[in-house]
Design an enzyme around this catalytic site. Structure first.
Site, PDB file in Angstrom:
ATOM      1  N   LYS A  16       0.851  -1.191   0.000  1.00  0.00           N
ATOM      2  CA  LYS A  16       0.000   0.000   0.000  1.00  0.00           C
ATOM      3  C   LYS A  16       0.887   1.242   0.000  1.00  0.00           C
ATOM      4  CE  LYS A  16      -3.952  -2.186   0.240  1.00  0.00           C
ATOM      5  NZ  LYS A  16      -3.388  -3.404  -0.363  1.00  0.00           N
ATOM      6  N   ASP A  17       0.267   2.362  -0.344  1.00  0.00           N
ATOM      7  CA  ASP A  17       0.989   3.621  -0.471  1.00  0.00           C
ATOM      8  C   ASP A  17       1.601   4.088   0.838  1.00  0.00           C
ATOM      9  OD1 ASP A  17      -1.538   3.697  -2.356  1.00  0.00           O
ATOM     10  OD2 ASP A  17       0.069   4.835  -3.309  1.00  0.00           O
ATOM     11  N   LYS A  18       2.637   4.888   0.687  1.00  0.00           N
ATOM     12  CA  LYS A  18       3.233   5.547   1.854  1.00  0.00           C
ATOM     13  C   LYS A  18       2.435   6.793   2.225  1.00  0.00           C
ATOM     14  CE  LYS A  18       7.121   7.991   3.700  1.00  0.00           C
ATOM     15  NZ  LYS A  18       7.430   9.359   3.468  1.00  0.00           N
TER      16      LYS A  18
END
Length: 652
Positions: free
Chosen positions: A270-272
């Site tokens: 998942k995105d930071k």
């Protein structure tokens, strides 16, 4: 997807994390290559690899990165406001060129705040994963103690400071008496609430007893807990994280639990720069040990604990649900409705997004080309050489030192602390440890999944180029020789993990639409279109010195199996609205943690600014930024977004 540069956001207070004005820390010649090519045929064990139930084929490792659906990393943007020149990749540099919708685009700022981007995983059954419960079952055979009845407030404060300390030799002494039962309770509380600590009883010079508490030394084996008979081997839980890379979040949890990060498994990355929610499994780690860390960690919450029989595997999800806010939106309600209706009905081009290729002028696919061509020294230099652009001045100090000295040890000494888990750090460590600084062996110190990012980035680069050229020449119509999944079922797999496909012919052409058509990612396990599109693959790879018939590499890790990918995607569960705001620091979304804590979206008055709030669900391995690109009709690269992110008096 994950960026190849990782970050460590450890121990940040949640209030500090909520302040997006604070810059986010970033945690991401061929001499001798002729001789090294002979090594290509040698089977080499990756020293950074750890056998794990979650291991899979290379195409599954690729999915881990692909699942970083959401967005543009804007940490560079936060440091670009005062720089005269912005240098980095733009969409056109990686083959992202076309649009399919006819509506008029509009201005909007993506990820001005990380809380403007919420991502919730969707499991294989189609359920949106939510964090709804922070409670955890008590360990079997040991009742939880009331810390306030065992430790003084002063001791608790000192232990909290000890957790934050960098000095592994730091310690705290707890004064205890001769009562053994009292000492036992102290040790028990330490085990329960401070799992990364060790406690021992000792005598002082004047004969008094104290309990010394200090951080457990890395590599020291701790007393193994007995796993209850009949309990499933894996603890599954929901991980909620804010503005933090997944690997760093799990690395931090592993550090406090005193286990290896490979103990954790997930369905996707998942995105930071986002608030993300997903499921994680851990092997034989008690839920209570994990749950207690909610009192220690900042920007991370774990809950919805249960025990299951098997670990998660990469790709075991059906997609992700997004809630996205675009600030400073300059559109009318009619314009927004036209754009979102088109998005809902027509969809978007399924390009690999910018995060697939990195943010700097040295794209990840360039490293991939060097690896595929066995140019090990070139790959090392591409990973370590300075990056162009004003946002990288601090990062370039140690890079420039490397270029001048080629001394791995002194370069490591100059590397910032937040780079200690990065690919660059691991590569320099390898150069320092292997004989004669052998570049091939040193590269193996970079974890396998990160090395795969480089070569899969090259696949994605070629795929984007081919797709843009196909749309330019043939538009949105299927043509004879195109590939489609058999039975129109992309989930049907061959033994290799690659979907089965068939060709469009004159006889079956009427049965398919452009939404059925797939393009292959280059590899030895796929087939190419029989029309001229197939020839484009060969010529484009040849331009980079890659033979399309020799993608089964001598080094197994660098073999490209290939895969297929839909060229267009339609979203589900689409909704949108316009929201007014006056203060850019106030949140416009409600996270799962907000709902748990009863925190509402703050009301604002005297609103002069306009934002667009939208939500939608996408299948796995697609990029939300490419969906946003189709709606706004703007370049989603962080270099371009940084120019949009500047507002008067606002350096976010």
């Amino acid at each position: 997807m994950a960026s190849v540069e990782s970050s460590v956001e450890s121990n940040l207070k949640r209030d500090a994390l909520d302040d997006d004005t604070a810059p986010a820390k970033r945690i991401k010649s061929d001499e001798g290559d002729d001789q090294m090519k002979a090594t290509c045929s040698t089977s080499v064990q990756d020293p950074a690899e750890d056998p794990h139930p979650n291991s899979g084929e290379s195409n599954n490792d690729d999915k881990k990165m692909e699942e970083n659906e959401g967005g543009i990393s804007m940490e560079d943007a936060e440091r670009m406001d005062d720089t005269p020149e912005l240098v980095g990749l733009k969409e056109k540099d990686v083959g992202i060129l076309e649009y399919i919708s006819k509506h008029e685009g509009f201005h909007g700022v993506l990820k001005q705040r990380y809380r403007d981007f919420l991502v919730n995983e969707i499991d294989e059954a189609g359920n949106i994963i939510r964090l709804t419960d922070l409670s955890y079952p008590a360990p079997e055979g040991e009742k939880p103690l009331d810390v306030n009845s065992v430790l003084s407030k002063e001791d608790q404060e000192q232990l909290a400071q000890l957790l934050q300390a960098d000095d592994m030799e730091a310690s705290h002494l707890i004064q205890v008496g001769d009562d053994k039962e009292e000492r036992t309770k102290v040790h028990q509380v330490i085990r329960q609430l401070y799992p990364s600590m060790e406690s021992t009883t000792s005598d002082t010079a004047d004969g008094k007893k104290v309990i010394k508490v200090m951080k457990a030394k890395p590599g020291v084996k701790r007393r193994k807990s007995r796993w209850p008979k009949g309990r499933p081997d894996f603890c599954k839980f929901v991980l909620y994280k804010e503005n933090m890379d997944l690997n760093d979040a799990l690395g931090l949890v592993a550090r406090y639990l005193h286990i290896r990060p490979h103990n954790f498994a997930m369905a996707g990355n998942k995105d930071k720069r986002a608030v993300t929610v997903q499921e994680i499994t851990s092997y034989r780690i008690d839920a209570a040990r994990i749950g207690r860390l909610n009192d220690v960690l900042r920007g991370i919450r774990m809950g919805n604990f249960r025990y299951v029989k098997k670990a998660l595997n990469l790709g075991e999800l059906s997609g992700n649900h997004f809630v996205i806010v675009l600030r400073n939106a300059q559109c009318s309600e009619q314009q927004l409705t036209e754009a979102m209706t088109s998005f809902k009905d027509v969809g978007f081009i399924n390009y690999f997004g910018m995060q697939r290729f990195g943010n700097s002028s040295i794209a990840t696919y360039m490293v991939g080309i060097a690896l595929l061509k066995c140019k090990w020294s070139e790959a090392v230099e591409l990973i370590l050489k300075p990056r162009e652009g004003g946002s990288n001045k601090e990062d370039n100090k140690w890079r420039e030192h490397w270029m001048k000295t080629k001394n791995a040890q002194s370069t490591l000494d100059k590397m910032p602390r937040h780079k200690r888990t990065s690919a660059e750090n691991q590569l320099l460590t390898g150069l320092m440890k292997v004989q004669k600084a052998d570049p091939f062996q040193a590269l193996l110190f970079i974890p396998r999944h990160v090395r795969l990012i480089y070569i899969h980035s090259f696949q994605s680069y070629i795929w984007n180029l081919v797709l843009s050229r196909r749309i330019q020449k043939y538009g949105l119509q299927p043509i004879i020789g195109d590939l489609v999944p058999t039975d129109n079922d992309p989930s049907e797999q061959q033994g290799s993990g690659v979907i089965k496909t068939a060709y469009i012919t004159e006889e079956n052409k009427s049965e398919y639409s452009i939404y059925d058509v797939v393009l292959p990612l280059p590899g030895f396990g796929i087939k190419y279109p029989t029309n001229e599109v197939g020839e484009w693959y060969k010529s484009m790879m040849a331009e980079h010195g890659i033979d399309s018939d020799k993608l089964k590499h001598h080094v197994k890790d660098y073999s490209l199996l290939g895969d297929y990918r839909k060229i267009l995607v339609k979203p589900k569960n689409v909704a949108w609205s316009i929201q007014k705001y006056s203060n850019y620091k106030l949140h416009l979304t409600q996270t799962d943690l907000d709902k748990l804590e009863g925190t509402e979206v703050p009301e604002q008055t005297d609103c002069t600014e306009q934002a667009v709030k939208m939500e939608f669900s996408l299948p796995s391995s697609t990029y939300a930024t490419m969906a946003i690109r189709e709606i706004l009709k703007i370049d989603t690269s962080s270099v371009h977004q940084a120019t949009l992110n500047k507002t008067p008096g606002n350096k976010t």
